[in-house]
Scaffold this motif. Sequence first.
Motif, short mmCIF file in Angstrom:
data_model
loop_
_atom_site.label_atom_id
_atom_site.label_comp_id
_atom_site.label_asym_id
_atom_site.label_seq_id
_atom_site.Cartn_x
_atom_site.Cartn_y
_atom_site.Cartn_z
N CYS A 1 33.85 -9.38 -32.33
CA CYS A 1 35.16 -10.29 -31.89
C CYS A 1 36.39 -9.58 -31.45
CB CYS A 1 35.15 -11.46 -32.89
SG CYS A 1 33.86 -12.64 -32.80
N LEU A 2 36.58 -8.41 -32.53
CA LEU A 2 37.69 -7.56 -32.36
C LEU A 2 37.81 -6.92 -30.97
CD1 LEU A 2 38.17 -6.30 -35.99
CD2 LEU A 2 39.20 -8.05 -35.00
N GLY A 3 36.69 -6.48 -30.62
CA GLY A 3 36.77 -5.99 -29.21
C GLY A 3 37.08 -6.98 -28.13
N VAL A 4 36.46 -8.13 -28.51
CA VAL A 4 36.84 -8.96 -27.17
C VAL A 4 38.36 -9.71 -27.44
CG1 VAL A 4 36.28 -11.29 -26.45
CG2 VAL A 4 34.44 -9.69 -27.00
N GLU A 5 38.78 -10.05 -28.62
CA GLU A 5 40.23 -10.62 -28.83
C GLU A 5 40.89 -9.56 -29.70
OE1 GLU A 5 39.54 -14.38 -30.57
OE2 GLU A 5 38.14 -14.98 -29.01
N PRO A 6 41.31 -8.51 -29.11
CA PRO A 6 42.10 -7.64 -29.97
C PRO A 6 43.43 -8.20 -30.39
CG PRO A 6 42.31 -7.03 -27.79
CD PRO A 6 41.24 -7.98 -27.88
N PRO A 7 43.99 -7.91 -31.56
CA PRO A 7 45.16 -8.40 -32.06
C PRO A 7 46.28 -8.10 -31.27
CG PRO A 7 44.75 -6.63 -33.51
CD PRO A 7 43.54 -7.06 -32.49
N GLY A 8 47.44 -8.88 -30.95
CA GLY A 8 48.51 -8.40 -30.15
C GLY A 8 49.59 -9.71 -30.22
N PRO A 9 50.62 -9.51 -29.37
CA PRO A 9 51.56 -10.68 -29.65
C PRO A 9 51.13 -11.78 -29.03
CG PRO A 9 52.46 -8.39 -28.40
CD PRO A 9 51.13 -8.42 -28.71
N GLU A 10 50.19 -11.78 -27.93
CA GLU A 10 49.68 -13.05 -27.33
C GLU A 10 48.82 -13.48 -28.28
OE1 GLU A 10 47.01 -9.92 -26.47
OE2 GLU A 10 49.02 -10.03 -26.29
N ARG A 11 48.21 -12.94 -29.36
CA ARG A 11 47.17 -13.80 -30.29
C ARG A 11 47.99 -13.53 -31.67
NH1 ARG A 11 43.57 -11.00 -27.94
NH2 ARG A 11 42.91 -12.55 -26.50
N LEU A 12 48.75 -14.58 -32.13
CA LEU A 12 49.19 -14.43 -33.23
C LEU A 12 48.34 -14.95 -34.40
CD1 LEU A 12 53.18 -15.14 -32.40
CD2 LEU A 12 51.99 -12.88 -32.60
N THR A 13 47.56 -15.92 -34.10
CA THR A 13 46.50 -16.36 -35.14
C THR A 13 45.15 -16.27 -34.55
OG1 THR A 13 46.59 -18.57 -33.85
CG2 THR A 13 48.08 -18.34 -35.78
N ALA A 14 44.40 -16.16 -35.61
CA ALA A 14 42.70 -15.94 -35.28
C ALA A 14 42.31 -17.43 -34.88
CB ALA A 14 42.00 -15.43 -36.37
N SER A 15 40.93 -17.13 -34.08
CA SER A 15 40.42 -18.47 -33.89
C SER A 15 39.71 -19.00 -35.06
CB SER A 15 39.34 -18.16 -32.81
OG SER A 15 38.44 -17.29 -33.22
N TRP A 16 39.25 -20.12 -35.20
CA TRP A 16 38.56 -20.69 -36.34
C TRP A 16 37.26 -19.74 -36.51
CZ3 TRP A 16 40.54 -23.64 -39.92
CH2 TRP A 16 41.71 -24.42 -39.59
N GLY A 17 36.72 -19.40 -35.44
CA GLY A 17 35.35 -18.86 -35.74
C GLY A 17 35.49 -17.63 -36.11
N VAL A 18 36.62 -16.47 -35.89
CA VAL A 18 36.96 -15.36 -36.21
C VAL A 18 37.32 -15.33 -37.84
CG1 VAL A 18 38.29 -13.28 -36.46
CG2 VAL A 18 37.46 -14.01 -34.27
N ALA A 19 38.18 -16.46 -38.11
CA ALA A 19 38.40 -16.79 -39.36
C ALA A 19 37.34 -17.10 -40.46
CB ALA A 19 39.56 -17.95 -39.70
N ALA A 20 36.46 -17.86 -39.73
CA ALA A 20 35.24 -17.94 -40.63
C ALA A 20 34.41 -16.66 -40.96
CB ALA A 20 34.16 -19.00 -39.82
N LEU A 21 34.32 -15.92 -39.67
CA LEU A 21 33.66 -14.28 -40.26
C LEU A 21 34.48 -13.86 -41.24
CD1 LEU A 21 32.84 -13.55 -36.50
CD2 LEU A 21 30.90 -14.13 -38.18
N GLU A 22 35.70 -13.80 -41.21
CA GLU A 22 36.56 -12.94 -42.04
C GLU A 22 36.48 -13.60 -43.61
OE1 GLU A 22 40.71 -10.88 -41.10
OE2 GLU A 22 40.52 -12.98 -40.19
N ALA A 23 36.42 -14.80 -43.69
CA ALA A 23 36.44 -15.55 -44.97
C ALA A 23 35.07 -15.14 -45.51
CB ALA A 23 36.36 -16.95 -44.56
N GLY A 24 33.96 -15.24 -44.86
CA GLY A 24 32.42 -15.17 -45.31
C GLY A 24 32.39 -13.69 -45.68
N LEU A 25 32.75 -12.95 -44.91
CA LEU A 25 32.79 -11.25 -45.16
C LEU A 25 33.88 -11.16 -46.55
CD1 LEU A 25 32.86 -9.79 -41.70
CD2 LEU A 25 31.18 -9.57 -43.30
N SER A 26 34.83 -11.53 -46.63
CA SER A 26 35.58 -11.06 -47.58
C SER A 26 35.20 -11.76 -49.10
CB SER A 26 37.01 -11.78 -47.60
OG SER A 26 37.68 -11.24 -46.49
#
Length: 369
Positions: free
Chosen positions: A257-282
């Motif tokens: 997901c990070l490769g498909v949606e790298p962070p940048g000025p146009e992406r200031l918030t994570a999608s809910w799917g990526v946030a769920a992956l981060e939450a589960g991993l953490s």
Amino acid sequence: MDARLHYMDHLRALAMLAGVLFHAALAYSPLMQPWFPTADRQASPWVDALAWGLHLVRMPLFFVVAGFFAAWVVARRGQAALLRQRVRRIAVPFVLAWPLVMAALAGSTVWAALNVEHPSPMLAMLREHMQSPDAAPAPLSTGHLWFLYYLLLFTVLHWVLRTLDLGRFAPALMRRSPAWLLAGLPLLLVPALASVSAPHPAPEGFLPQFWAIGFYGAFFAFGALLHAAPDWLARVQPWLPRLALACAVFYVLFLWCLGVEPPGPERLTASWGVAALEAGLSAWLTVLCLGLGQRFLDRPNPLMRYLAQSSYFTYLLHLPLLFALQYLLMDLDWAWPLKFALASAGTLAGCLLAYQALVRHTPLRRFVG
């Protein structure tokens, strides 16, 4: 509970020392090349595979251990003793270290912007900014000492919750099957992580950020609950193989997901799917580290004890020293693994030497030893 829990000491040390490796790795991360001051000309996706795993677990693990020991102090000596300890061990070091650390970081970064022949994109932008006649000063920031700021905040919140008895229902959750918390904790974290970019940034501003309170505060509260339910980690041991498998699958998806949606000025918030992956991993990586730590690290070890004693001072000192070393390495045409090894080893060696000379046998050990 008077026996020393060696694995908690050792996990706290490893979480702090992992920060040195994480910050050193960011210089060679393809994802961070546009944003990190010490970004080198060389980068490797293998660095991202290492760095973001450390990022997802090191500070959550630290706040769990901090919450555990906060509850330990309250149980043994009372709330007033915890407040006194937090002033001596956190507030005083923060007030004294912050201006020194920020001045050292600013000085080395300005030198690098003016003298490095192959600057990172961030250094090049800083160089242009410095040449502007109406350049504004950089905003104040807590830098990598933000964790001290939030520890003080969580100490106050912990006192409020205990005074109002707002956490009286939480211990019942710890008595249930570990599956309840393993499923519930990630769900609790998703809204906070969905409100910021992925990977989640460091909350370095002086104005407290609600997402950071919700995210790191949940781990601090989990640590306090662990103290009240000392058998919970023993009951979660059978779940560890499944947690390890789930973390491996989630981490591969997260990197994709990070490769498909790298962070940048146009992406200031994570999608809910990526946030769920981060939450589960953490959440699951933290529980995995706690369970493995209890199984393999709960015994005296002179080396780990020394690292535990020096880890706080090492973390306070490491970033200015690391940045200075990586700025000096920027123009060298050496392979990135050699630069990474030299920067990491040089930083750790310098911090340990400073601890040995300035802290271990001096009155400073009461504050940062």
